[in-house]
Design a protein around this motif. Structure first.
Motif, PDB file in Angstrom:
ATOM      1  N   ASP A  30       0.805  -1.234   0.000  1.00 26.67           N
ATOM      2  CA  ASP A  30       0.000   0.000   0.000  1.00 26.67           C
ATOM      3  C   ASP A  30       0.831   1.274   0.000  1.00 26.67           C
ATOM      4  O   ASP A  30       0.263   2.361   0.064  1.00 26.67           O
TER       5      ASP A  30
ATOM      6  N   HIS B 247      -1.116  -8.422  -3.285  1.00 26.41           N
ATOM      7  CA  HIS B 247      -1.640  -9.297  -2.242  1.00 26.41           C
ATOM      8  C   HIS B 247      -3.143  -9.408  -2.445  1.00 26.41           C
ATOM      9  O   HIS B 247      -3.726  -8.736  -3.282  1.00 26.41           O
TER      10      HIS B 247
ATOM     11  N   HIS C 104      -6.804 -10.194   0.077  1.00 26.11           N
ATOM     12  CA  HIS C 104      -7.325 -10.373   1.429  1.00 26.11           C
ATOM     13  C   HIS C 104      -8.842 -10.351   1.366  1.00 26.11           C
ATOM     14  O   HIS C 104      -9.439  -9.890   0.382  1.00 26.11           O
TER      15      HIS C 104
ATOM     16  N   TYR D 140     -11.758   2.252  -3.577  1.00 24.91           N
ATOM     17  CA  TYR D 140     -10.685   3.248  -3.669  1.00 24.91           C
ATOM     18  C   TYR D 140     -11.204   4.496  -4.365  1.00 24.91           C
ATOM     19  O   TYR D 140     -12.030   4.409  -5.282  1.00 24.91           O
TER      20      TYR D 140
ATOM     21  N   HIS E  85      -4.410  -7.680  -5.955  1.00 30.90           N
ATOM     22  CA  HIS E  85      -4.322  -6.292  -6.413  1.00 30.90           C
ATOM     23  C   HIS E  85      -2.965  -5.692  -6.076  1.00 30.90           C
ATOM     24  O   HIS E  85      -2.340  -6.046  -5.063  1.00 30.90           O
TER      25      HIS E  85
HETATM   26 FE   LIG Z   1      -5.014  -4.498  -0.140  1.00 32.47          FE
END
Ligand SMILES: [Fe+2]
Ligand SMILES: [Fe+2]
Length: 378
Positions: A240, A275, A277, A283, A315
């Motif tokens: 990130d 990654h 999750h 966003y 992503h």
């Molecule tokens: Fe993420």
């Protein structure tokens, strides 16, 4: 009605048995989709340039008194309902003209604002006004009275994020309109910033035993300054970049009971590692230009665009120019239930194989017709 075991105790025909179960409003679990059900949320991107002229058109076509809130929703084409961006959250664009007031109401859904354009408008929460500027992150916690007014001389547009689909799924959706257009002002403007906007300094005499942050407005100037200061000596998260959570200053928890919100600074040229999750994430591009690769597909974004990364989708992000991505996620709902899983991509140095570029999908058939809001009154 009881189930007849059949004549002479013989083994019943399977279809006959299924029909008998059906007649008592039952179903064999092995006949259902069960755990194999696939997520409906599609990775998707909405261009602000497509919506902006339509928002201004809405100001001509739809009086605010009629709409209560002049809002265009960004609908995910993978989802049957025509008004949600992900399985649990909404991403809407609201416009308010100078002199207009979006009347006071409250609901059990939590809401957030990310300001996109204009100055001079405020959000008032439980009688406290906070004036908003581009990039500001504004909270409207569940069941707080809130109205918006534009005292400036230009239109204001912001992104509204809400957890309405989640609240509907749990059948806890309550909604109430205030008796007057505006809730009375009972607190000095921006009092919450004075009390709770001091970062690690919090007022020792104030008790705030709520599920949500008492800070109503996280000013962008401060967020950006913090991100830049952090970026001087660290690269931050491999996934990130320099990423901060808009935390509840009293507890360190998420800003809203059901929604966690973040801002990430991506340096020009930076490519994060992929990654995936659980938890859907929406966003919004506060600043900059770049692309995100979601499940092998490239999504090009620029300032003011909005996109969704569904739960358990790979992503990664790549900034062309210095970028700030705002994001909000349903992780506060799933994490305490032990449902948060995360995995980093190990192959190819953490980068996905690119298999295509995002293109807008045709608008799906959804049954049509104008639907009424379905809420409880309280
Ligand atoms: Fe993420
Ligand atoms: Fe609202």
């Amino acid at each position: 009605m009881g189930i007849d075991a059949g004549s002479g105790g013989k083994v019943e025909d399977l279809h006959f048995f299924y029909e008998q179960v059906k007649q008592v409003h039952g179903r064999g679990l092995w006949q259902t989709e069960g755990t194999a059900k696939k997520a409906a949320t599609l990775p998707y991107l909405w261009k602000f340039e497509d919506f902006r002229p339509l928002l201004f058109k809405a100001t001509e076509m739809v009086p605010i008194e009629l709409a209560e809130r002049r809002v265009l929703v960004m609908a995910n084409p993978g989802i049957t309902s025509d008004w949600q961006a992900s399985s649990t959250m909404l991403a809407n664009l609201q416009i308010i003209l100078p002199g207009e007031v979006a009347r006071s109401h409250r609901h059990s859904a939590s809401a957030l604002r990310l300001v996109i354009e204009g100055t001079g408008a405020y959000t008032a929460v439980n009688g406290e006004k906070s004036y908003m500027e581009p990039g500001d992150f504004v909270t409207t916690p569940n069941w707080t009275w809130h109205d918006h007014g534009n005292e400036g001389d230009s239109a204001m547009i912001w992104l509204d994020g809400l957890d309405v689909p989640l609240i509907q799924a749990t059948e806890t959706n309550f909604y109430e309109v205030y008796e007057a257009e505006q809730y009375p002002i009972v607190t000095p403007d921006d009092m919450s910033i004075r009390l709770f906007g001091g970062g690690a300094l919090k007022p020792s005499w104030v008790k705030h035993n709520q599920y949500f942050s008492p800070l109503l407005n996280y000013k962008f100037t401060k967020t950006y300054e913090t991100l830049k200061a952090m970026s001087e000596h660290t690269d931050g998260s491999p996934h990130d970049g320099i990423s901060v959570e808009y935390a509840n200053p009293m507890t360190g928890g998420p800003a809203l009971a059901t929604i966690a919100c973040f801002a990430s600074l991506l340096a020009p040229g930076l490519r994060t590692k992929a990654h995936r999750h659980t938890g859907g994430t929406i966003y919004h591009v506060i600043k900059g230009k770049g692309r995100s690769i979601i499940q092998g597909k490239v999504f090009h974004w620029s300032e003011k665009d909005t996109f969704v990364v569904p739960s358990w989708h790979w992503h990664e992000h790549q900034a062309e120019s210095e970028s700030v991505l705002f994001s909000y996620s349903d992780s506060p709902v799933i994490t305490p239930l032990g449902l948060y899983y995360e995995e980093a991509l190990k192959e190819d140095n953490g980068h996905q194989k690119i298999e295509g570029t995002f293109e807008a999908l045709p608008v799906p058939e959804r049954g049509g017709g104008v639907q009424q809001r379905r809420t409880h009154s309280k």
